[in-house]
Design a protein around this motif. Structure first.
Motif, mmCIF file in Angstrom:
data_model
loop_
_atom_site.group_PDB
_atom_site.id
_atom_site.type_symbol
_atom_site.label_atom_id
_atom_site.label_comp_id
_atom_site.label_asym_id
_atom_site.label_seq_id
_atom_site.Cartn_x
_atom_site.Cartn_y
_atom_site.Cartn_z
ATOM 1 N N ALA A 319 49.897 58.925 18.709
ATOM 2 C CA ALA A 319 50.618 58.750 20.102
ATOM 3 C C ALA A 319 50.051 59.773 21.104
ATOM 4 C CB ALA A 319 52.406 59.559 19.506
ATOM 5 N N LYS A 320 49.347 60.893 20.389
ATOM 6 C CA LYS A 320 48.794 61.634 21.495
ATOM 7 C C LYS A 320 47.560 61.027 22.294
ATOM 8 C CE LYS A 320 46.711 66.439 21.933
ATOM 9 N NZ LYS A 320 46.484 67.518 21.035
ATOM 10 N N LEU A 321 46.814 60.406 21.438
ATOM 11 C CA LEU A 321 45.680 59.405 21.848
ATOM 12 C C LEU A 321 46.267 58.384 22.907
ATOM 13 C CD1 LEU A 321 43.475 58.997 18.794
ATOM 14 C CD2 LEU A 321 43.023 60.480 20.836
ATOM 15 N N ALA A 322 47.270 57.702 22.669
ATOM 16 C CA ALA A 322 47.712 56.753 23.353
ATOM 17 C C ALA A 322 48.407 57.138 24.890
ATOM 18 C CB ALA A 322 48.855 55.801 22.827
ATOM 19 N N ALA A 323 48.997 58.341 24.726
ATOM 20 C CA ALA A 323 49.564 58.830 26.042
ATOM 21 C C ALA A 323 48.389 59.373 26.864
ATOM 22 C CB ALA A 323 50.342 60.036 25.399
ATOM 23 N N ALA A 324 47.127 59.560 26.579
ATOM 24 C CA ALA A 324 46.115 59.968 27.129
ATOM 25 C C ALA A 324 45.311 58.875 27.553
ATOM 26 C CB ALA A 324 45.422 60.719 26.654
ATOM 27 N N GLY A 325 45.796 57.560 27.224
ATOM 28 C CA GLY A 325 44.953 56.505 27.920
ATOM 29 C C GLY A 325 43.796 56.186 26.939
ATOM 30 N N VAL A 326 43.841 56.709 25.786
ATOM 31 C CA VAL A 326 42.692 55.988 24.627
ATOM 32 C C VAL A 326 43.409 54.838 24.272
ATOM 33 C CG1 VAL A 326 41.417 56.726 22.725
ATOM 34 C CG2 VAL A 326 42.035 58.370 24.524
ATOM 35 N N PRO A 327 42.403 53.910 23.923
ATOM 36 C CA PRO A 327 42.794 52.619 23.335
ATOM 37 C C PRO A 327 42.961 52.799 21.823
ATOM 38 C CG PRO A 327 40.991 52.187 24.788
ATOM 39 C CD PRO A 327 41.064 53.730 24.794
ATOM 40 N N VAL A 328 44.108 52.731 21.210
ATOM 41 C CA VAL A 328 44.619 53.169 19.911
ATOM 42 C C VAL A 328 44.959 51.964 19.109
ATOM 43 C CG1 VAL A 328 45.790 54.525 18.267
ATOM 44 C CG2 VAL A 328 44.876 55.567 20.719
ATOM 45 N N TRP A 329 44.649 51.751 17.877
ATOM 46 C CA TRP A 329 45.059 50.723 17.043
ATOM 47 C C TRP A 329 45.547 51.404 16.015
ATOM 48 C CZ3 TRP A 329 46.140 45.523 17.643
ATOM 49 C CH2 TRP A 329 46.703 45.042 16.648
ATOM 50 N N HIS A 330 46.953 51.725 15.644
ATOM 51 C CA HIS A 330 47.541 52.718 14.480
ATOM 52 C C HIS A 330 48.276 51.539 13.801
ATOM 53 C CE1 HIS A 330 50.792 55.717 13.209
ATOM 54 N NE2 HIS A 330 49.801 55.723 12.478
ATOM 55 N N GLU A 331 47.967 51.743 12.652
ATOM 56 C CA GLU A 331 48.450 50.762 11.369
ATOM 57 C C GLU A 331 49.006 51.727 10.411
ATOM 58 O OE1 GLU A 331 47.113 46.579 9.342
ATOM 59 O OE2 GLU A 331 46.278 47.156 11.288
ATOM 60 N N VAL A 332 50.059 51.405 9.859
ATOM 61 C CA VAL A 332 50.800 52.142 8.827
ATOM 62 C C VAL A 332 51.039 51.216 7.679
ATOM 63 C CG1 VAL A 332 52.985 53.288 8.111
ATOM 64 C CG2 VAL A 332 52.290 53.577 10.505
ATOM 65 N N LEU A 333 50.495 51.664 6.438
ATOM 66 C CA LEU A 333 50.871 50.894 5.282
ATOM 67 C C LEU A 333 52.129 51.476 4.617
ATOM 68 C CD1 LEU A 333 47.007 50.976 3.860
ATOM 69 C CD2 LEU A 333 48.369 49.440 5.199
ATOM 70 N N PRO A 334 53.176 50.949 4.772
ATOM 71 C CA PRO A 334 54.506 51.358 4.511
ATOM 72 C C PRO A 334 54.622 52.126 3.136
ATOM 73 C CG PRO A 334 54.633 49.228 5.372
ATOM 74 C CD PRO A 334 53.361 49.372 5.146
ATOM 75 N N THR A 335 54.208 51.518 2.086
ATOM 76 C CA THR A 335 54.541 52.226 0.767
ATOM 77 C C THR A 335 53.329 52.743 0.171
ATOM 78 O OG1 THR A 335 54.324 50.168 -0.320
ATOM 79 C CG2 THR A 335 56.428 50.490 0.317
ATOM 80 N N ALA A 336 52.067 52.876 0.712
ATOM 81 C CA ALA A 336 50.846 53.231 0.371
ATOM 82 C C ALA A 336 50.960 55.026 0.115
ATOM 83 C CB ALA A 336 49.681 52.962 1.017
ATOM 84 N N THR A 337 50.322 55.406 -0.989
ATOM 85 C CA THR A 337 50.148 56.762 -1.195
ATOM 86 C C THR A 337 48.837 57.298 -0.419
ATOM 87 O OG1 THR A 337 49.435 56.369 -3.350
ATOM 88 C CG2 THR A 337 51.614 56.904 -2.984
ATOM 89 N N HIS A 338 48.605 58.533 -0.613
ATOM 90 C CA HIS A 338 47.324 58.898 -0.067
ATOM 91 C C HIS A 338 46.281 58.139 -0.692
ATOM 92 C CE1 HIS A 338 45.063 61.873 2.088
ATOM 93 N NE2 HIS A 338 44.305 62.248 1.294
ATOM 94 N N ALA A 339 45.196 57.896 0.125
ATOM 95 C CA ALA A 339 43.575 57.798 -0.366
ATOM 96 C C ALA A 339 43.719 56.286 -1.084
ATOM 97 C CB ALA A 339 43.077 58.558 -1.264
ATOM 98 N N PRO A 340 44.280 55.290 -0.202
ATOM 99 C CA PRO A 340 43.818 53.881 -0.810
ATOM 100 C C PRO A 340 42.513 53.245 -0.872
ATOM 101 C CG PRO A 340 44.859 53.638 1.479
ATOM 102 C CD PRO A 340 44.770 54.978 1.131
ATOM 103 N N PHE A 341 41.373 53.991 -0.078
ATOM 104 C CA PHE A 341 40.118 53.706 -0.369
ATOM 105 C C PHE A 341 39.565 54.252 -1.784
ATOM 106 C CE2 PHE A 341 39.434 53.878 4.496
ATOM 107 C CZ PHE A 341 39.401 52.395 4.595
ATOM 108 N N ALA A 342 40.350 55.095 -2.498
ATOM 109 C CA ALA A 342 39.839 55.522 -3.665
ATOM 110 C C ALA A 342 40.439 54.545 -4.926
ATOM 111 C CB ALA A 342 40.124 56.964 -3.913
ATOM 112 N N ARG A 343 41.353 53.792 -4.549
ATOM 113 C CA ARG A 343 41.749 52.921 -5.693
ATOM 114 C C ARG A 343 41.343 51.672 -5.913
ATOM 115 N NH1 ARG A 343 46.210 55.924 -3.333
ATOM 116 N NH2 ARG A 343 47.163 54.180 -2.120
ATOM 117 N N LEU A 344 40.591 51.479 -6.832
ATOM 118 C CA LEU A 344 39.730 50.299 -6.971
ATOM 119 C C LEU A 344 40.700 48.896 -7.539
ATOM 120 C CD1 LEU A 344 36.859 51.867 -9.044
ATOM 121 C CD2 LEU A 344 36.739 51.230 -6.924
ATOM 122 N N GLY A 345 40.747 48.079 -6.904
ATOM 123 C CA GLY A 345 41.152 46.842 -7.284
ATOM 124 C C GLY A 345 42.609 46.449 -7.059
ATOM 125 N N GLU A 346 43.386 47.680 -5.955
ATOM 126 C CA GLU A 346 44.650 47.426 -5.739
ATOM 127 C C GLU A 346 44.699 46.961 -4.215
ATOM 128 O OE1 GLU A 346 46.984 51.017 -6.555
ATOM 129 O OE2 GLU A 346 45.897 51.739 -8.277
#
Length: 369
Positions: A319-346
């Protein structure tokens, strides 16, 4: 001697790991370094024995250490927790097209420490239009080029036609603190800029990003580059980042989601930042980039996990970036826990990888499409 199979080791190792979990929750600070020294000894075993042991550890040890100080004592005694390469072999068997990716180790110490691995797309891939410099996570204490958050992200991204320089920065162990890991990432960034032709792109098409603590380093590096007039990346990629040592309070809506979950505590995050900062102030924006001035920052992709304490850091920063005029794409994975990149095959990890590749290849327009 016949090679040792995972099945042969599973019984004894399972009993060892069960005892380790019991040790970790038993009172007595000495137990953590004792277990760390045991792990250091396991690392001296021959590879046919060591690899299955660490593979089982990666799969089965899920209990978090109760306090950051204990985690630090354990990691300093162990001198790092290695990751088995057996999962990499299984990944290649499951996805043989990844075998077309070529890699090269980049190790230099002239003018700064550099430990990185270059991943190049298959020879029959179209010429790349963008490349990525990437920093894995690990609470500034662990993670290396073999871990899924480094190797899997890099090889999957390169297989999709995007070269990746995966960076191995120093852990904050045994007296290492800010700014040394940040300096390592900046050294790797400048190497990428100077050798962009080896990655097949112009330097202006290099993106810089990371996951968790690696995202903190990436955001800090970009602030340093902006303030020093250095070569800026085409964008920054911040995957489930931790961006400050004292997280902002959650909104009522977010608190209702997070409070029932057993997540990273404020004390744990504070201890992690105290160790990362060393003698530096937490208010220094190069230590806590979430506190920095966002003016002039490049387009940013922020990936947030809905079931993760660190959304209290990533969401306000987006939100801070967007308010400053920085182009932001913010995506929320609603039920994901921390570190999905570390979970193979999920599913959440596969989706996150796809969105990362989509952003680097096409920016906001590609994400919307």
């Amino acid at each position: 001697m016949a090679p040792t199979s995972t099945a042969t080791l599973e019984g004894p190792v399972t009993r060892t790991l069960t005892a380790a979990r019991s040790m970790l929750v038993t009172r007595g600070r000495w137990r953590f370094p004792a277990l760390g020294y045991t792990l250091r000894g396991l690392k001296t075993l021959p590879a046919p024995v060591r690899e299955p042991v660490f593979d089982l550890m990666r799969q089965r040890v899920g209990a978090a250490l109760p306090e950051f100080g204990d985690a630090l004592r354990f990691m300093e005694a162990a001198q790092g927790v290695p990751d088995s390469r057996l999962w990499q072999r299984r990944l290649l068997l499951d996805r043989p097209h990844l075998g077309g990716v070529s890699t090269r180790e980049i190790v230099r110490d002239e003018g700064g420490r550099l430990r990185a691995r270059l991943y190049l797309p298959p020879q029959d891939a179209p010429p790349p239009t963008a490349a990525l410099v990437w920093a894995h996570g690990g609470a500034f204490l662990m993670g290396d080029l073999e871990a899924p958050e480094a190797h899997r992200v890099a090889i999957e991204t390169a297989a999709a036609g995007i070269p990746v320089l995966s960076v191995d920065y120093r852990w904050c162990l045994n007296g290492v603190h800010y700014p040394l890991p940040l300096d390592d990432l900046l050294t790797a960034w400048h190497w990428a800029v100077d050798h962009a032709d080896e990655m097949g792109v112009e330097a202006s098409r290099l993106h810089l990003g990371g996951a968790s603590a690696g995202a903190c380093l990436a955001a800090s590096a970009i602030l340093r580059l902006r303030d020093s007039g250095g070569p800026m990346p085409a964008s920054q990629v911040l995957a489930y980042p931790v961006l400050e040592g004292t997280l902002p309070p959650a909104s009522p809506e977010v608190a209702a989601v997070l409070e029932p979950l057993q997540l990273l505590t404020d004390d744990l995050i504070g201890g992690m930042f105290a160790n990362w900062a060393g003698d530096a102030s937490w208010d220094d924006p190069y230590v806590s980039p979430g506190l920095g001035d966002p003016a002039g920052l490049p387009p940013t992709f922020v990936l947030t996990c809905g079931h993760d304490s660190l959304r209290r850091s990533s969401e306000p920063y987006a939100a801070k970036l967007a308010a400053a005029g920085v182009p932001v794409w913010h995506e929320v994975l609603p039920t994901a826990t921390h570190a999905p990149f570390a979970r193979l095959g999920e599913d959440d990890g596969e989706y996150a990888l796809w969105r990362l590749r989509t952003w680097v290849a096409g920016g906001p327009a590609g994400m919307g499409a």
